[in-house]
Structure formats: structure tokens, C-alpha cells
Design an enzyme around this catalytic site. Structure first.
Site, PDB file in Angstrom:
ATOM      1  N   ARG A  96      20.961 -51.971  37.729  1.00 56.65           N
ATOM      2  CA  ARG A  96      22.371 -52.386  37.612  1.00 56.65           C
ATOM      3  C   ARG A  96      22.451 -53.902  37.576  1.00 56.65           C
ATOM      4  O   ARG A  96      21.525 -54.586  38.023  1.00 56.65           O
ATOM      5  CB  ARG A  96      23.185 -51.891  38.816  1.00 56.65           C
ATOM      6  CG  ARG A  96      23.227 -50.400  38.938  1.00 56.65           C
ATOM      7  CD  ARG A  96      23.948 -49.981  40.210  1.00 56.65           C
ATOM      8  NE  ARG A  96      23.776 -48.555  40.393  1.00 56.65           N
ATOM      9  CZ  ARG A  96      24.524 -47.632  39.796  1.00 56.65           C
ATOM     10  NH1 ARG A  96      25.515 -47.994  39.012  1.00 56.65           N
ATOM     11  NH2 ARG A  96      24.282 -46.357  39.983  1.00 56.65           N
ATOM     12  N   LEU A  98      23.952 -57.259  39.057  1.00 54.11           N
ATOM     13  CA  LEU A  98      24.518 -57.687  40.336  1.00 54.11           C
ATOM     14  C   LEU A  98      25.711 -58.601  40.103  1.00 54.11           C
ATOM     15  O   LEU A  98      25.634 -59.544  39.316  1.00 54.11           O
ATOM     16  CB  LEU A  98      23.469 -58.431  41.153  1.00 54.11           C
ATOM     17  CG  LEU A  98      22.401 -57.566  41.802  1.00 54.11           C
ATOM     18  CD1 LEU A  98      21.345 -58.453  42.432  1.00 54.11           C
ATOM     19  CD2 LEU A  98      23.011 -56.641  42.840  1.00 54.11           C
ATOM     20  N   HIS A 114      11.306 -59.088  34.448  1.00 59.35           N
ATOM     21  CA  HIS A 114      11.784 -58.502  33.195  1.00 59.35           C
ATOM     22  C   HIS A 114      10.598 -58.349  32.235  1.00 59.35           C
ATOM     23  O   HIS A 114       9.806 -59.282  32.084  1.00 59.35           O
ATOM     24  CB  HIS A 114      12.857 -59.412  32.581  1.00 59.35           C
ATOM     25  CG  HIS A 114      13.404 -58.868  31.316  1.00 59.35           C
ATOM     26  ND1 HIS A 114      14.285 -57.800  31.297  1.00 59.35           N
ATOM     27  CD2 HIS A 114      13.170 -59.193  30.022  1.00 59.35           C
ATOM     28  CE1 HIS A 114      14.578 -57.511  30.036  1.00 59.35           C
ATOM     29  NE2 HIS A 114      13.918 -58.339  29.247  1.00 59.35           N
ATOM     30  N   GLU A 147      24.726 -64.476  37.167  1.00 58.91           N
ATOM     31  CA  GLU A 147      25.643 -63.373  36.818  1.00 58.91           C
ATOM     32  C   GLU A 147      25.445 -62.822  35.413  1.00 58.91           C
ATOM     33  O   GLU A 147      26.051 -61.822  35.044  1.00 58.91           O
ATOM     34  CB  GLU A 147      27.091 -63.830  37.005  1.00 58.91           C
ATOM     35  CG  GLU A 147      27.480 -63.874  38.463  1.00 58.91           C
ATOM     36  CD  GLU A 147      28.902 -64.360  38.639  1.00 58.91           C
ATOM     37  OE1 GLU A 147      29.821 -63.640  38.242  1.00 58.91           O
ATOM     38  OE2 GLU A 147      29.066 -65.479  39.155  1.00 58.91           O
ATOM     39  N   ASP A 150      19.745 -61.185  32.625  1.00 64.95           N
ATOM     40  CA  ASP A 150      18.423 -61.798  32.444  1.00 64.95           C
ATOM     41  C   ASP A 150      18.507 -63.232  31.931  1.00 64.95           C
ATOM     42  O   ASP A 150      17.717 -63.649  31.074  1.00 64.95           O
ATOM     43  CB  ASP A 150      17.561 -60.927  31.505  1.00 64.95           C
ATOM     44  CG  ASP A 150      17.411 -59.503  32.032  1.00 64.95           C
ATOM     45  OD1 ASP A 150      17.250 -59.335  33.245  1.00 64.95           O
ATOM     46  OD2 ASP A 150      17.458 -58.559  31.223  1.00 64.95           O
ATOM     47  N   GLU A 177       0.725 -54.498  33.725  1.00 64.48           N
ATOM     48  CA  GLU A 177      -0.445 -55.079  34.405  1.00 64.48           C
ATOM     49  C   GLU A 177      -0.179 -56.558  34.739  1.00 64.48           C
ATOM     50  O   GLU A 177      -0.537 -57.030  35.817  1.00 64.48           O
ATOM     51  CB  GLU A 177      -1.625 -54.960  33.442  1.00 64.48           C
ATOM     52  CG  GLU A 177      -2.958 -54.953  34.091  1.00 64.48           C
ATOM     53  CD  GLU A 177      -4.030 -54.715  33.029  1.00 64.48           C
ATOM     54  OE1 GLU A 177      -4.917 -55.578  32.911  1.00 64.48           O
ATOM     55  OE2 GLU A 177      -3.957 -53.698  32.307  1.00 64.48           O
ATOM     56  N   GLU A 179       2.885 -57.873  35.019  1.00 62.41           N
ATOM     57  CA  GLU A 179       3.999 -57.910  35.987  1.00 62.41           C
ATOM     58  C   GLU A 179       3.446 -57.872  37.414  1.00 62.41           C
ATOM     59  O   GLU A 179       3.872 -58.618  38.288  1.00 62.41           O
ATOM     60  CB  GLU A 179       4.945 -56.720  35.777  1.00 62.41           C
ATOM     61  CG  GLU A 179       5.694 -56.746  34.463  1.00 62.41           C
ATOM     62  CD  GLU A 179       6.699 -55.604  34.353  1.00 62.41           C
ATOM     63  OE1 GLU A 179       7.311 -55.222  35.367  1.00 62.41           O
ATOM     64  OE2 GLU A 179       6.880 -55.101  33.236  1.00 62.41           O
TER      65      GLU A 179
HETATM   66  C1  GRF Z   1       9.470 -52.994  35.073  1.00 61.72           C
HETATM   67  O1  GRF Z   1       9.029 -52.929  33.753  1.00 61.72           O
HETATM   68  C2  GRF Z   1      10.315 -54.220  35.291  1.00 61.72           C
HETATM   69  O2  GRF Z   1       9.920 -55.297  34.513  1.00 61.72           O
HETATM   70  C3  GRF Z   1      11.687 -53.759  34.883  1.00 61.72           C
HETATM   71  O3  GRF Z   1      11.770 -52.432  35.310  1.00 61.72           O
HETATM   72  C4  GRF Z   1      10.450 -51.873  35.398  1.00 61.72           C
HETATM   73  C5  GRF Z   1      10.306 -51.386  36.805  1.00 61.72           C
HETATM   74  O4  GRF Z   1       9.076 -50.720  36.989  1.00 61.72           O
HETATM   75  N1  GRF Z   1      12.714 -54.612  35.437  1.00 61.72           N
HETATM   76  P1  GRF Z   1       8.619 -50.350  38.454  1.00 61.72           P
HETATM   77  O5  GRF Z   1       9.758 -49.503  39.058  1.00 61.72           O
HETATM   78  O6  GRF Z   1       8.399 -51.606  39.219  1.00 61.72           O
HETATM   79  O7  GRF Z   1       7.379 -49.548  38.269  1.00 61.72           O
END
Ligand code: GRF
Length: 204
Positions: A96, A98, A114, A147, A150, A177, A179
Site C-alpha cells: 500500500r 503510505l 523497489h 508521499e 517510489d 538476490e 535486494e
Molecule cells: C520485492 O521484490 C520488493 O522489492 C518489492 O516487493 C517484493 C517483496 O518481496 N517491494 P519479499 O516479500 O521481501 O520476498
């Protein structure tokens, strides 16, 4: 290096929670300058809840349907995060947007991950958006939350190649990977003061 004081982190997640798990794994390593004190979720079926239980982290469920307006819901969500005890809020797959009534209570101390190289491909289905556009490089971004969708200040990014035969799933896995690598790193940078929070306040 010995950290005297750890940053209290609350994670908000709606689903699988693999980024939440990456943060848990990072904090279980010695000398991490942050501790995850709570998981807050809007989804009682979120897999992230199981991960919290396993790691001994408390969780709170705040369901959107229990509140009339979005502002009321956002306020209740912020209450569950406990602003007075929380140094940083990490959104990890929170589905959602925020609103101001949440963000105002954390003075800019809210970050998100993201799965694209922002400002390209904000919003939902970022990996599919990248494939549809035909970019040859994509990746992920950790950014401060404002607000917009992204749109906040970028903290770290990591790039991955987009291969000719990629599907949204294969590209998502390659990005995921990265992230899991950069999200704990971003929290570490904030916890050590290497990255300044816009509108910073004294950390609890
Ligand atoms: C990830 O791809 C993140 O970048 C996006 O939502 C996904 C969440 O994956 N915002 P997880 O729940 O952390 O596995």
C-alpha cells in the site's frame, strides 16, 4: 568495530517476507548496528509472520478493512510501529501507499526496496515493466519514502543484466538476490550515520 547503541528497526511487510528474512539474517551476524524489534503486517496470511515467529520477533496485524478512512488506517498502522521506540521503518513488500498521517510520525525515517532502477519503472510489476520496455539492465533500489510512488531519495542501487530469454520470474529472482544484499547494507549505512536521513531526529 563495536557498536554501543543499536538502531531499532520495524519492518512492514504484506507477503512472502524474503527481504524481512535478509534483514533478520544480517542482524544475526555479530556487530550489526541495528536490531529488528517488530514486524507489522496488513495481511494475516503473510508468510512474513512465520519468519517473525521463527526468529522470535513480535508481530502485529493491522487490517485495512477494520478502518474507515485511509488516514485512520495509516494512523493505526503508525501506532502499531510505535514511533517513540522506533528509529527506522523498513517497508519490505508492503503493498500500500503510505499517507501523510503515517509519514509525519517518523520524520523521514522510512525506507523501501523497489525491484527496478528508479526513477525507471515505479509502482507495481516493475520487473514486467522493464521487460516490456526492453531495457538491457535493470536492478533494485533502496530509497527513502515520501508521499509519492517510489519517488524518495535514493540510498543504494544494484544493477543486473536483463537476458534475452528472461521471464518476469527469472528476472525477479536475479533482482531479488541483489535486494537481499543491498537492503541490510542500506540499514547499516543509516544505523552508522553514513547516510543522513532527510528530516533526521534523535534515534531511539
Ligand atoms: C520485492 O521484490 C520488493 O522489492 C518489492 O516487493 C517484493 C517483496 O518481496 N517491494 P519479499 O516479500 O521481501 O520476498
Amino acid at each position: 568495530m563495536q557498536y554501543q547503541e543499536k538502531l531499532n528497526v520495524v519492518v512492514i511487510a504484506s507477503g512472502r517476507g524474503s527481504n524481512f528474512q535478509a534483514l533478520i539474517d544480517a542482524q544475526e551476524k555479530k556487530e550489526t548496528p541495528f536490531r529488528i524489534v517488530r514486524l507489522v503486517t496488513d495481511n494475516r496470511d503473510a508468510k512474513a509472520i512465520e519468519k517473525a515467529k521463527k526468529a522470535g520477533i513480535e508481530h502485529h496485524i493491522v487490517e485495512r478493512k477494520r478502518f474507515g478512512s485511509r488516514a485512520e488506517y495509516d494512523y493505526a498502522l503508525a501506532d502499531a510501529v510505535k514511533p517513540e521506540e522506533t528509529g527506522l521503518v523498513c517497508l519490505a513488500g508492503y503493498m500500500r501507499i503510505l499517507g501523510k498521517s503515517f509519514l509525519d510520525r517518523f520524520d523521514g525515517n522510512v525506507i523501501n526496496i523497489h525491484p527496478a532502477l528508479l526513477p525507471s519503472f515505479p509502482g507495481l510489476d516493475a520487473q514486467q515493466q522493464a521487460l516490456d520496455y526492453g531495457v538491457k539492465i535493470s536492478g533494485c533500489t533502496v530509497h527513502f519514502v515520501d508521499e509519492g510512488v517510489d519517488t524518495g531519495k535514493v540510498i543504494i542501487q544494484s544493477a543486473v543484466p536483463v537476458l534475452a530469454d528472461d521471464s518476469a520470474d527469472s528476472l525477479s529472482l536475479r533482482i531479488l538476490e541483489q535486494e537481499h544484499r543491498i537492503y541490510p547494507e542500506a540499514v547499516r549505512l543509516i544505523a552508522t550515520g553514513a547516510v543522513q536521513v532527510p528530516g533526521a531526529r534523535t534515534k531511539p
